[in-house]
Design an enzyme around this catalytic site. Structure first.
Site, PDB file in Angstrom:
ATOM      1  N   LYS A   7      -0.494  -4.662   9.071  1.00 56.58           N
ATOM      2  CA  LYS A   7       0.846  -4.339   8.566  1.00 56.58           C
ATOM      3  C   LYS A   7       1.546  -3.513   9.629  1.00 56.58           C
ATOM      4  O   LYS A   7       1.062  -2.455  10.016  1.00 56.58           O
ATOM      5  CB  LYS A   7       0.753  -3.562   7.253  1.00 56.58           C
ATOM      6  CG  LYS A   7       2.108  -3.185   6.651  1.00 56.58           C
ATOM      7  CD  LYS A   7       1.946  -2.754   5.201  1.00 56.58           C
ATOM      8  CE  LYS A   7       3.242  -2.316   4.558  1.00 56.58           C
ATOM      9  NZ  LYS A   7       3.621  -0.934   4.898  1.00 56.58           N
ATOM     10  N   CYS A  27       2.603   3.321   9.675  1.00 62.73           N
ATOM     11  CA  CYS A  27       2.867   4.661   9.164  1.00 62.73           C
ATOM     12  C   CYS A  27       3.319   5.587  10.290  1.00 62.73           C
ATOM     13  O   CYS A  27       2.646   5.699  11.311  1.00 62.73           O
ATOM     14  CB  CYS A  27       1.614   5.231   8.492  1.00 62.73           C
ATOM     15  SG  CYS A  27       1.877   6.919   7.911  1.00 62.73           S
ATOM     16  N   GLY A  50      10.093  -4.508   2.853  1.00 61.63           N
ATOM     17  CA  GLY A  50      11.184  -3.581   3.111  1.00 61.63           C
ATOM     18  C   GLY A  50      12.425  -3.921   2.312  1.00 61.63           C
ATOM     19  O   GLY A  50      13.024  -4.974   2.507  1.00 61.63           O
ATOM     20  N   PRO A  84       0.848  -1.198   0.000  1.00 63.81           N
ATOM     21  CA  PRO A  84       0.000   0.000   0.000  1.00 63.81           C
ATOM     22  C   PRO A  84       0.883   1.246   0.000  1.00 63.81           C
ATOM     23  O   PRO A  84       1.809   1.332   0.815  1.00 63.81           O
ATOM     24  CB  PRO A  84      -0.776  -0.112   1.325  1.00 63.81           C
ATOM     25  CG  PRO A  84       0.047  -1.000   2.206  1.00 63.81           C
ATOM     26  CD  PRO A  84       0.826  -1.906   1.299  1.00 63.81           C
TER      27      PRO A  84
HETATM   28  C1  FMN Z   1       4.958   6.982  -1.418  1.00 63.88           C
HETATM   29  C2  FMN Z   1       4.767   5.951  -0.334  1.00 63.88           C
HETATM   30  C3  FMN Z   1       3.564   5.875   0.326  1.00 63.88           C
HETATM   31  C4  FMN Z   1       3.353   4.906   1.315  1.00 63.88           C
HETATM   32  N1  FMN Z   1       2.118   4.799   1.891  1.00 63.88           N
HETATM   33  C5  FMN Z   1       1.858   3.759   2.751  1.00 63.88           C
HETATM   34  C6  FMN Z   1       0.551   3.501   3.227  1.00 63.88           C
HETATM   35  O1  FMN Z   1      -0.424   4.179   2.887  1.00 63.88           O
HETATM   36  N2  FMN Z   1       0.382   2.449   4.086  1.00 63.88           N
HETATM   37  C7  FMN Z   1       1.424   1.654   4.471  1.00 63.88           C
HETATM   38  O2  FMN Z   1       1.219   0.698   5.239  1.00 63.88           O
HETATM   39  N3  FMN Z   1       2.665   1.875   4.032  1.00 63.88           N
HETATM   40  C8  FMN Z   1       2.903   2.883   3.162  1.00 63.88           C
HETATM   41  N4  FMN Z   1       4.158   3.047   2.638  1.00 63.88           N
HETATM   42  C9  FMN Z   1       5.219   2.094   3.024  1.00 63.88           C
HETATM   43  C10 FMN Z   1       5.257   0.910   2.061  1.00 63.88           C
HETATM   44  O3  FMN Z   1       4.049   0.175   2.104  1.00 63.88           O
HETATM   45  C11 FMN Z   1       6.414  -0.038   2.427  1.00 63.88           C
HETATM   46  O4  FMN Z   1       6.204  -0.518   3.726  1.00 63.88           O
HETATM   47  C12 FMN Z   1       7.777   0.674   2.380  1.00 63.88           C
HETATM   48  O5  FMN Z   1       7.897   1.476   1.223  1.00 63.88           O
HETATM   49  C13 FMN Z   1       8.923  -0.341   2.434  1.00 63.88           C
HETATM   50  O6  FMN Z   1       8.862  -1.237   1.341  1.00 63.88           O
HETATM   51  P1  FMN Z   1       9.839  -1.039   0.046  1.00 63.88           P
HETATM   52  O7  FMN Z   1      11.236  -0.942   0.574  1.00 63.88           O
HETATM   53  O8  FMN Z   1       9.607  -2.264  -0.787  1.00 63.88           O
HETATM   54  O9  FMN Z   1       9.406   0.230  -0.623  1.00 63.88           O
HETATM   55  C14 FMN Z   1       4.391   4.018   1.666  1.00 63.88           C
HETATM   56  C15 FMN Z   1       5.609   4.096   0.981  1.00 63.88           C
HETATM   57  C16 FMN Z   1       5.806   5.035  -0.021  1.00 63.88           C
HETATM   58  C17 FMN Z   1       7.117   5.075  -0.759  1.00 63.88           C
END
Ligand code: FMN
Length: 331
Positions: free
Chosen positions: A132, A93, A205, A10
């Site tokens: 989450k 978050c 992550g 998300p």
């Molecule tokens: C632009 C953006 C918006 C995000 N919004 C949410 C969100 O609404 N809810 C959530 O649980 N995590 C949110 N995240 C975190 C991601 O879901 C994820 O946990 C985080 O980016 C780490 O994963 P990655 O390293 O694969 O990006 C957001 C991340 C980004 C970059």
């Protein structure tokens, strides 16, 4: 049983319904997540705009933000009635705004309340309810606090955990910094799964490729990719072959994009601006001659009033090389 082997995280402002439809063209199997939507928005907002989705998006989970059990139960019921496949609660978050509302990552410090939220949602819907979370916040001991948290939500009936494998530091770091600076600890998530073998655990992550996601599946039930999926969507063409052993929906990013055109035309006819859709596709071509011209063409022309599908045709014509074919992915 719900298949959670690969999912797309998300992401606020990113994983809106246009983005999800586009991602679905690249993988038929990955589980998709909405942006976080607060209970207040679900209960009092413009539901069609906030929660509408295309049937092609299934399996699709809605992520809720909130900490009032009754409001979460009501919001979960509304989302289940709309046809979502899973309700996910945001306990990860770190933004100040979310913290002021007493939800998101600060709830890691209130496992009993999260348990009440999960129990209330479970009583309201028949679809899976998941959480989450992070491995901890601030100076919490991530061994003990994550175990306590897990024990509480399991007792409340949670159907799975998605763990962003780093702490959130609520004081001093921006949300963006909180996605990079606290160190990743994949072993902590593997230990969690070993301690709770019956609980579906998904890791998130820093997963930079589908191959890396697949490697986590030796230890866990699922891998969730966030930024890499959004910024380099071409990678998603590898999900169905590598994770599920089934053919990719298309053999080239180009073919996948052409399949997006009818959706774009339909949405334009309903008044959606072209840019609202094309902003999600900018990273589709990678290391292919013409990729930069493709991006530039869209950035310049898709924002213009009245911009239509012709912009996409013209942008695609800039991608000159048939090597856009990703032979290894089509296997
Ligand atoms: C632009 C953006 C918006 C995000 N919004 C949410 C969100 O609404 N809810 C959530 O649980 N995590 C949110 N995240 C975190 C991601 O879901 C994820 O946990 C985080 O980016 C780490 O994963 P990655 O390293 O694969 O990006 C957001 C991340 C980004 C970059």
């Amino acid at each position: 049983m719900t298949d959670r082997r690969f999912s797309i995280a998300p992401m606020m402002e990113w994983t809106d319904r246009h983005c999800r439809f586009f991602h679905r063209l690249l993988t038929r199997r990955a589980r998709l997540y909405t942006e976080m939507i607060t209970t207040g928005a679900v209960l009092r907002g413009d539901r069609a705009r906030l929660l509408g989705f295309d049937p092609a998006e299934h399996p699709v989970a809605v992520q809720l933000g909130g900490s009032d059990p009754r409001a979460l139960a009501d919001a979960a019921r509304i989302c289940a009635d709309l046809g979502y496949d899973e309700i996910n609660l945001n306990v990860g978050c770190p933004s100040d705004r979310v913290r002021e509302g007493r939800f998101g990552a600060c709830l890691m410090a209130e496992p009993a309340l999260v348990g009440e939220c999960v129990a209330a949602m479970k009583a309201a819907v028949r679809i899976p309810v998941t959480v989450k979370c992070r491995i901890g916040i601030d100076d919490q001991d991530s061994e003990e606090s994550l175990d306590t948290f897990t024990r509480t939500v399991v007792a409340a009936g949670v159907d799975g955990l998605v763990v962003h494998a780093r702490k959130a530091w609520l004081d001093g770091l921006s949300p963006k910094e909180n996605r990079d600076i606290p160190p990743l600890d994949y072993d902590r998530v593997y230990r969690l799964k070993r301690a709770w073998p019956a609980l579906p655990v998904t890791i998130n992550g820093g997963i930079a490729s589908v191959e890396q996601g697949a490697a986590h599946l030796a230890h866990l039930d699922g891998a969730m990719m966030g930024r890499a999926a959004y910024q380099e969507p071409w990678r998603l063409l590898a999900v169905d072959p590598l994770i599920y052993g089934s053919p990719a929906p298309f053999t080239t990013p180009k073919a996948a994009l052409e399949a997006f055109f009818p959706y774009v035309a339909r949405e334009l006819a309903h008044g959606t601006r072209l840019h609202a859709m094309t902003r999600h596709i900018l990273g589709l071509f990678h290391a292919v001659p013409g990729a930069r011209a493709f991006r530039r063409h869209i950035a310049t022309h898709a924002v213009k009033p009245g911009a239509g599908v012709a912009v996409l045709h013209d942008a695609l014509a800039q991608v000159v090389d048939a090597r856009a074919e990703l032979a290894h992915i089509a296997a």
